[in-house]
Design a protein around this motif. Structure first.
Motif, PDB file in Angstrom:
ATOM      1  N   VAL A 196      -0.865  27.358  40.736  1.00 56.73           N
ATOM      2  CA  VAL A 196      -0.273  26.328  41.592  1.00 56.73           C
ATOM      3  C   VAL A 196       0.822  25.587  40.824  1.00 56.73           C
ATOM      4  CG1 VAL A 196      -0.705  24.100  42.703  1.00 56.73           C
ATOM      5  CG2 VAL A 196      -2.223  26.029  43.151  1.00 56.73           C
ATOM      6  N   GLN A 197       0.566  25.251  39.575  1.00 58.91           N
ATOM      7  CA  GLN A 197       1.564  24.540  38.773  1.00 58.91           C
ATOM      8  C   GLN A 197       2.840  25.362  38.613  1.00 58.91           C
ATOM      9  OE1 GLN A 197      -0.339  23.484  35.089  1.00 58.91           O
ATOM     10  NE2 GLN A 197      -1.898  22.221  36.079  1.00 58.91           N
ATOM     11  N   THR A 198       2.710  26.651  38.300  1.00 60.50           N
ATOM     12  CA  THR A 198       3.897  27.487  38.118  1.00 60.50           C
ATOM     13  C   THR A 198       4.624  27.692  39.448  1.00 60.50           C
ATOM     14  OG1 THR A 198       2.566  29.520  38.327  1.00 60.50           O
ATOM     15  CG2 THR A 198       2.961  28.668  36.109  1.00 60.50           C
ATOM     16  N   LEU A 199       3.883  27.840  40.533  1.00 55.29           N
ATOM     17  CA  LEU A 199       4.515  27.972  41.844  1.00 55.29           C
ATOM     18  C   LEU A 199       5.317  26.729  42.192  1.00 55.29           C
ATOM     19  CD1 LEU A 199       2.062  29.687  44.385  1.00 55.29           C
ATOM     20  CD2 LEU A 199       4.427  30.315  43.896  1.00 55.29           C
ATOM     21  N   ARG A 200       4.719  25.572  41.985  1.00 52.53           N
ATOM     22  CA  ARG A 200       5.424  24.326  42.278  1.00 52.53           C
ATOM     23  C   ARG A 200       6.722  24.236  41.489  1.00 52.53           C
ATOM     24  NH1 ARG A 200       0.136  20.338  42.093  1.00 52.53           N
ATOM     25  NH2 ARG A 200      -0.319  20.332  44.351  1.00 52.53           N
ATOM     26  N   SER A 201       6.680  24.647  40.239  1.00 51.86           N
ATOM     27  CA  SER A 201       7.877  24.594  39.402  1.00 51.86           C
ATOM     28  C   SER A 201       8.955  25.551  39.918  1.00 51.86           C
ATOM     29  CB  SER A 201       7.513  24.935  37.959  1.00 51.86           C
ATOM     30  OG  SER A 201       8.663  24.986  37.135  1.00 51.86           O
ATOM     31  N   LYS A 202       8.558  26.764  40.269  1.00 52.30           N
ATOM     32  CA  LYS A 202       9.528  27.757  40.724  1.00 52.30           C
ATOM     33  C   LYS A 202      10.098  27.413  42.095  1.00 52.30           C
ATOM     34  CE  LYS A 202       7.693  31.697  38.101  1.00 52.30           C
ATOM     35  NZ  LYS A 202       7.132  33.066  38.178  1.00 52.30           N
ATOM     36  N   LEU A 203       9.305  26.752  42.931  1.00 54.93           N
ATOM     37  CA  LEU A 203       9.770  26.406  44.274  1.00 54.93           C
ATOM     38  C   LEU A 203      10.614  25.135  44.302  1.00 54.93           C
ATOM     39  CD1 LEU A 203       6.582  27.226  46.394  1.00 54.93           C
ATOM     40  CD2 LEU A 203       8.602  28.643  46.006  1.00 54.93           C
ATOM     41  N   GLN A 204      10.781  24.508  43.155  1.00 62.31           N
ATOM     42  CA  GLN A 204      11.646  23.335  43.009  1.00 62.31           C
ATOM     43  C   GLN A 204      11.255  22.238  44.011  1.00 62.31           C
ATOM     44  OE1 GLN A 204      15.782  24.735  42.887  1.00 62.31           O
ATOM     45  NE2 GLN A 204      15.053  26.705  42.152  1.00 62.31           N
ATOM     46  N   SER A 205      12.186  21.786  44.826  1.00 63.04           N
ATOM     47  CA  SER A 205      11.875  20.666  45.726  1.00 63.04           C
ATOM     48  C   SER A 205      10.829  21.040  46.770  1.00 63.04           C
ATOM     49  CB  SER A 205      13.153  20.184  46.424  1.00 63.04           C
ATOM     50  OG  SER A 205      13.717  21.214  47.214  1.00 63.04           O
ATOM     51  N   TYR A 206      10.702  22.345  47.067  1.00 62.74           N
ATOM     52  CA  TYR A 206       9.697  22.783  48.020  1.00 62.74           C
ATOM     53  C   TYR A 206       8.299  22.859  47.405  1.00 62.74           C
ATOM     54  CZ  TYR A 206      13.731  24.181  50.836  1.00 62.74           C
ATOM     55  OH  TYR A 206      14.900  24.181  51.550  1.00 62.74           O
ATOM     56  N   GLY A 207       8.214  22.712  46.090  1.00 63.20           N
ATOM     57  CA  GLY A 207       6.919  22.790  45.425  1.00 63.20           C
ATOM     58  C   GLY A 207       5.951  21.725  45.886  1.00 63.20           C
ATOM     59  N   ASP A 208       6.482  20.594  46.352  1.00 67.61           N
ATOM     60  CA  ASP A 208       5.615  19.514  46.834  1.00 67.61           C
ATOM     61  C   ASP A 208       4.843  19.913  48.085  1.00 67.61           C
ATOM     62  OD1 ASP A 208       6.463  17.910  44.778  1.00 67.61           O
ATOM     63  OD2 ASP A 208       7.959  16.841  45.968  1.00 67.61           O
ATOM     64  N   TRP A 209       5.274  20.992  48.741  1.00 64.67           N
ATOM     65  CA  TRP A 209       4.587  21.427  49.959  1.00 64.67           C
ATOM     66  C   TRP A 209       3.241  22.083  49.650  1.00 64.67           C
ATOM     67  CZ3 TRP A 209       9.210  23.981  53.007  1.00 64.67           C
ATOM     68  CH2 TRP A 209      10.125  22.975  53.345  1.00 64.67           C
ATOM     69  N   ILE A 210       3.021  22.471  48.404  1.00 66.51           N
ATOM     70  CA  ILE A 210       1.677  22.903  48.001  1.00 66.51           C
ATOM     71  C   ILE A 210       0.954  21.636  47.581  1.00 66.51           C
ATOM     72  CG2 ILE A 210       0.287  24.367  46.496  1.00 66.51           C
ATOM     73  CD1 ILE A 210       2.681  26.183  46.160  1.00 66.51           C
ATOM     74  N   ARG A 211       0.191  21.108  48.465  1.00 60.09           N
ATOM     75  CA  ARG A 211      -0.376  19.766  48.301  1.00 60.09           C
ATOM     76  C   ARG A 211      -1.789  19.830  47.735  1.00 60.09           C
ATOM     77  NH1 ARG A 211       3.263  16.676  51.161  1.00 60.09           N
ATOM     78  NH2 ARG A 211       4.300  17.720  52.917  1.00 60.09           N
ATOM     79  N   THR A 212      -2.086  18.890  46.872  1.00 62.59           N
ATOM     80  CA  THR A 212      -3.447  18.718  46.371  1.00 62.59           C
ATOM     81  C   THR A 212      -4.239  17.880  47.371  1.00 62.59           C
ATOM     82  OG1 THR A 212      -2.703  18.812  44.064  1.00 62.59           O
ATOM     83  CG2 THR A 212      -4.876  17.842  44.487  1.00 62.59           C
ATOM     84  N   VAL A 213      -5.387  18.390  47.793  1.00 60.83           N
ATOM     85  CA  VAL A 213      -6.276  17.655  48.688  1.00 60.83           C
ATOM     86  C   VAL A 213      -7.454  17.179  47.850  1.00 60.83           C
ATOM     87  CG1 VAL A 213      -7.666  17.728  50.802  1.00 60.83           C
ATOM     88  CG2 VAL A 213      -5.562  19.093  50.616  1.00 60.83           C
TER      89      VAL A 213
END
Length: 225
Positions: A196-213
């Motif tokens: 999840v951390q690496t995905l958020r980094s690669k997706l840049q501003s869209y990384g925030d869409w992987i949200r922690t619940v």
């Protein structure tokens, strides 16, 4: 077919009556043994699972359902005692989709069942998954971000694809591990956090869409909350 695992006969009969009156096929079980036997014969569309059961308890049944490839994606609603917050948290962490505290309204029960079944419909085999400027080309196994190609590892792509296919639904780390990695994978849930951390980094501003619940895990939800 909806299965209800509930050892109190009055509650079980009430649940079955309400479901059948609403047009569902439903079958009830007082304990785990006949429930597993029924699952071997017919896979349920949804399971209503009481936590306090004689013999094998509800959490154990939940873990086994999520651990088996044939049952890991069945929607599960927990029935818990009023005020048993820790049981609900444990159940959600183990992969339950929803919970209802006893005593409950049968109207609410049926509404929750219908809502969960709508959300849990198998996603169409889309060739592309899109969320504004983010696109996953499933056939080509390619990810683009505002038309720029983003290099993802195999598991990063699979994780993002799973979350986007089930956008808006929160999954525990255990559920994601089971869905994206092999059932026998022994790396532990920490590997989900790392991906999840690496995905958020690669997706840049869209990384925030992987949200922690908090208390559950992760979900994909585009836009701002």
């Amino acid at each position: 077919m909806i299965y209800s695992v509930e050892d109190e006969a009055d509650i079980r009969d009430m649940i079955l009556y309400a479901l059948r009156q609403s047009g569902f096929e439903a079958q009830g079980f007082a304990s785990a043994l006949p429930f597993w036997a029924a699952c071997d014969q017919k896979r349920p569309e949804l399971v209503l699972l009481d936590l306090m059961l004689p013999g094998e308890g509800g959490l154990s049944i939940l873990r086994r359902l999520r651990a088996q490839a044939s049952t890991q994606d069945i929607p599960i609603i927990l029935l818990t005692a009023k005020g048993a917050e820790i049981d609900r948290v444990h159940g959600l962490n183990e992969g339950a989709d929803d919970y209802i505290a006893k005593p409950f309204s049968v109207l609410e029960l049926v509404a929750r069942v219908k809502a969960l079944l709508r959300r849990a419909k198998p996603p169409e085999k889309a060739k592309q998954l899109t969320a504004q400027g983010l696109t996953l080309d499933v056939e080509r196994h390619a990810c683009t971000l505002d038309s720029d190609t983003i290099d993802l590892t195999l598991k990063e792509f699979d994780l993002l694809q799973f979350l986007m296919q089930h956008r808006g639904i929160a999954f525990s780390r255990e559920r994601l591990l089971s869905a994206v990695w092999d059932a026998e994978y022994l790396g532990g849930t920490r590997t989900v956090d790392v991906h999840v951390q690496t995905l958020r980094s690669k997706l840049q501003s869209y990384g925030d869409w992987i949200r922690t619940v908090r208390g559950v895990g992760y979900k994909f939800q585009e836009g701002s909350e």
